[in-house]
Design a protein around this motif. Structure first.
Motif, short mmCIF file in Angstrom:
data_model
loop_
_atom_site.label_atom_id
_atom_site.label_comp_id
_atom_site.label_asym_id
_atom_site.label_seq_id
_atom_site.Cartn_x
_atom_site.Cartn_y
_atom_site.Cartn_z
N ARG A 52 0.82 -1.21 0.00
CA ARG A 52 0.00 0.00 0.00
C ARG A 52 0.86 1.27 0.00
NH1 ARG A 52 -5.05 1.87 0.78
NH2 ARG A 52 -5.78 -0.26 0.52
N GLU A 53 1.89 1.28 0.81
CA GLU A 53 2.75 2.46 0.88
C GLU A 53 3.43 2.74 -0.45
OE1 GLU A 53 5.36 1.67 4.13
OE2 GLU A 53 3.95 2.43 5.65
N SER A 54 3.88 1.66 -1.12
CA SER A 54 4.62 1.84 -2.37
C SER A 54 3.71 2.15 -3.55
CB SER A 54 5.45 0.59 -2.67
OG SER A 54 4.62 -0.54 -2.89
N ARG A 55 2.42 2.00 -3.39
CA ARG A 55 1.47 2.30 -4.46
C ARG A 55 0.61 3.51 -4.11
NH1 ARG A 55 2.70 -2.91 -4.69
NH2 ARG A 55 2.72 -3.98 -6.72
N VAL A 56 -0.26 3.36 -3.13
CA VAL A 56 -1.22 4.42 -2.82
C VAL A 56 -0.51 5.64 -2.25
CG1 VAL A 56 -3.32 4.99 -1.58
CG2 VAL A 56 -2.98 2.65 -2.42
N ALA A 57 0.29 5.43 -1.22
CA ALA A 57 0.96 6.57 -0.58
C ALA A 57 1.98 7.21 -1.53
CB ALA A 57 1.64 6.12 0.71
N TYR A 58 2.73 6.41 -2.26
CA TYR A 58 3.74 6.94 -3.18
C TYR A 58 3.07 7.76 -4.28
CZ TYR A 58 7.91 7.05 -6.13
OH TYR A 58 9.00 7.45 -6.88
N THR A 59 1.98 7.24 -4.84
CA THR A 59 1.27 7.99 -5.87
C THR A 59 0.74 9.30 -5.31
OG1 THR A 59 0.65 5.95 -7.02
CG2 THR A 59 -0.67 7.91 -7.48
N GLY A 60 0.26 9.27 -4.07
CA GLY A 60 -0.20 10.49 -3.43
C GLY A 60 0.91 11.53 -3.32
N LYS A 61 2.13 11.07 -3.05
CA LYS A 61 3.27 12.01 -2.95
C LYS A 61 3.59 12.63 -4.31
CE LYS A 61 5.42 9.72 1.01
NZ LYS A 61 6.58 8.91 1.48
N LEU A 62 3.50 11.82 -5.37
CA LEU A 62 3.73 12.37 -6.71
C LEU A 62 2.68 13.42 -7.05
CD1 LEU A 62 4.67 9.28 -8.93
CD2 LEU A 62 6.15 11.18 -8.30
N VAL A 63 1.42 13.12 -6.75
CA VAL A 63 0.34 14.06 -7.04
C VAL A 63 0.53 15.34 -6.22
CG1 VAL A 63 -2.15 14.44 -6.82
CG2 VAL A 63 -1.29 12.28 -7.76
N ALA A 92 -4.14 8.38 -7.97
CA ALA A 92 -3.67 8.96 -9.23
C ALA A 92 -4.65 9.99 -9.76
CB ALA A 92 -3.44 7.86 -10.26
N LEU A 93 -5.94 9.69 -9.66
CA LEU A 93 -6.96 10.60 -10.19
C LEU A 93 -6.99 11.94 -9.44
CD1 LEU A 93 -9.88 8.09 -10.85
CD2 LEU A 93 -8.67 9.45 -12.56
N GLY A 94 -6.33 11.98 -8.29
CA GLY A 94 -6.22 13.25 -7.58
C GLY A 94 -5.52 14.32 -8.39
N ALA A 95 -4.72 13.93 -9.39
CA ALA A 95 -4.01 14.91 -10.22
C ALA A 95 -4.95 15.65 -11.16
CB ALA A 95 -2.90 14.22 -11.01
N GLU A 96 -6.15 15.09 -11.39
CA GLU A 96 -7.07 15.76 -12.30
C GLU A 96 -7.48 17.14 -11.80
OE1 GLU A 96 -9.37 12.24 -14.73
OE2 GLU A 96 -10.31 12.99 -12.89
N LYS A 97 -7.53 17.31 -10.50
CA LYS A 97 -7.94 18.62 -9.97
C LYS A 97 -6.89 19.69 -10.23
CE LYS A 97 -6.44 17.88 -5.14
NZ LYS A 97 -6.16 16.44 -5.18
N PHE A 98 -5.70 19.26 -10.65
CA PHE A 98 -4.64 20.21 -11.02
C PHE A 98 -4.55 20.39 -12.53
CE2 PHE A 98 -2.94 18.19 -7.03
CZ PHE A 98 -3.27 19.26 -6.20
N GLY A 99 -5.55 19.90 -13.26
CA GLY A 99 -5.58 20.07 -14.70
C GLY A 99 -4.73 19.08 -15.47
N VAL A 100 -4.39 17.96 -14.86
CA VAL A 100 -3.53 16.96 -15.48
C VAL A 100 -4.39 15.84 -16.06
CG1 VAL A 100 -1.67 15.27 -15.05
CG2 VAL A 100 -1.66 17.48 -13.86
N ARG A 101 -4.08 15.43 -17.29
CA ARG A 101 -4.73 14.25 -17.87
C ARG A 101 -4.14 13.01 -17.21
NH1 ARG A 101 -3.17 11.02 -22.30
NH2 ARG A 101 -1.57 12.54 -22.86
N VAL A 102 -5.00 12.14 -16.69
CA VAL A 102 -4.54 10.97 -15.94
C VAL A 102 -4.92 9.70 -16.68
CG1 VAL A 102 -4.70 9.68 -13.77
CG2 VAL A 102 -4.73 12.19 -13.74
N VAL A 103 -3.94 8.80 -16.84
CA VAL A 103 -4.16 7.48 -17.43
C VAL A 103 -3.71 6.44 -16.42
CG1 VAL A 103 -3.61 5.93 -19.35
CG2 VAL A 103 -3.69 8.42 -19.73
N MET A 104 -4.57 5.46 -16.12
CA MET A 104 -4.21 4.37 -15.21
C MET A 104 -4.09 3.09 -16.03
SD MET A 104 -6.68 6.52 -13.77
CE MET A 104 -8.14 5.54 -13.52
N VAL A 105 -2.90 2.52 -16.10
CA VAL A 105 -2.65 1.34 -16.93
C VAL A 105 -2.80 0.09 -16.06
CG1 VAL A 105 -1.08 0.19 -18.51
CG2 VAL A 105 -1.05 2.69 -18.33
#
Length: 302
Positions: free
Chosen positions: A87-98, A152-165
């Protein structure tokens, strides 16, 4: 097109030292990108990486694209401590990038975030065809993927196009599942898992890398994208074809109870059926080089 912008276009890749990530910088360079690698060590030996950053000191200014492939491998016995790392390496890490994207001024944010997910999102779905519009399944992996994608979808609120593969079983000769399976089959101890009827969504690593770059470049693709070949295989057929490719028999089936003894909770992921198909990539004009498992295995066996 991102790569058609004036000047050098920059992409940051997290997880760049992994099986999929390490092949991306050269492909991105061919499309006009300068690549920043993000690794825990802040360095690496990946061809095509122009500079390095550590995840705890991210500066994404000047980057038009961010690709996140980071994540602790789940193909191991699941303990509570390991689940925490998953969880930390996926959810939390993605949150830090966003969050790093959100700290940038509005005009300096990346245009696109391509974030890894997994076909585990769908859970155990039997023979159901699973395009990206299919809803989530049940179970630990499905819940983990849902939270991962939500981060990852949290980046959409910053105007970023998000793709989840949503990535399936990746086959690449440099490592991962192909190397492990080849070793097992060459010992003559390969065979179907459980009853062998479960669907296995797979993809050649070259097609996955190309699909990720396609998602970066495309102006139209967004949201969930199945990172799988267009021809999923039942486990029994997959093992027969794999055995034929390495010139070994596939006569030793592994019953479900034995998998659970060996792998605990992770065994269920090996027995789940996910007939995922790459509808979004195909609709966006992406052409697979290895659409059939036989072609992929022949290439990897060379």
């Amino acid at each position: 097109m991102l790569a058609g912008m004036a000047g050098k276009t920059k992409a940051a890749v997290a997880g760049v030292t992994g099986l999929v990530g390490r092949g991306l910088p050269v492909l991105l360079a061919e499309r006009g990108f300068s690549v920043t690698g993000i690794s825990r060590a802040g360095t690496g030996d990946v061809p095509g990486v122009d500079c390095w950053q550590r995840p705890d000191a991210l500066d994404l200014s000047g980057h038009q694209a961010v690709i996140n492939l980071a994540g602790e491998p789940v193909n191991q016995r699941w303990t509570e401590e390991r689940k925490k790392r998953f969880r930390e390496s996926r959810v939390a890490y993605t949150g830090k990038l966003v969050a790093a994207i959100g700290r940038l001024p509005e005009g300096e944010r990346p245009e696109v975030l391509v974030n890894a997910s997994a076909v585990g999102y769908y859970g155990n779905r039997g023979d159901e065809f699973l395009a990206e519009s299919a809803g989530p399944g049940d179970g630990y992996l499905a819940d983990l993927c849902k939270d991962w994608e939500a981060a990852a979808l949290g980046a959409e609120k910053f105007g970023v196009r998000v793709v989840m593969v949503r990535i399936g079983l990746v086959l690449g000769k440099e490592g991962g599942a192909y190397r492990q399976l080849r070793g097992i089959f060459r010992l003559g101890i390969g065979g179907r898992l459980g009853d062998g009827r479960q669907w296995m969504p797979w993809i050649h690593v070259d097609d996955l890398r190309r699909g990720i770059v396609h998602a970066v470049i495309s102006r139209t693709i967004h949201g969930p994208v199945n990172g799988t070949a267009p021809t999923p295989e039942r486990n029994a057929d997959f093992t027969k074809k794999f055995a034929a490719a390495v010139h070994r028999p596939a006569f030793l089936p592994v019953p479900g109870f034995a998998l659970k003894l060996a792998f605990g909770e992770f065994a269920q992921a090996l027995l789940d059926s996910s007939r995922a198909v790459p509808s979004a990539l195909v609709a966006d004009g992406f052409v697979f080089r290895f659409g059939a498992l036989e072609d992929a295995l022949a290439d990897l066996a060379e």
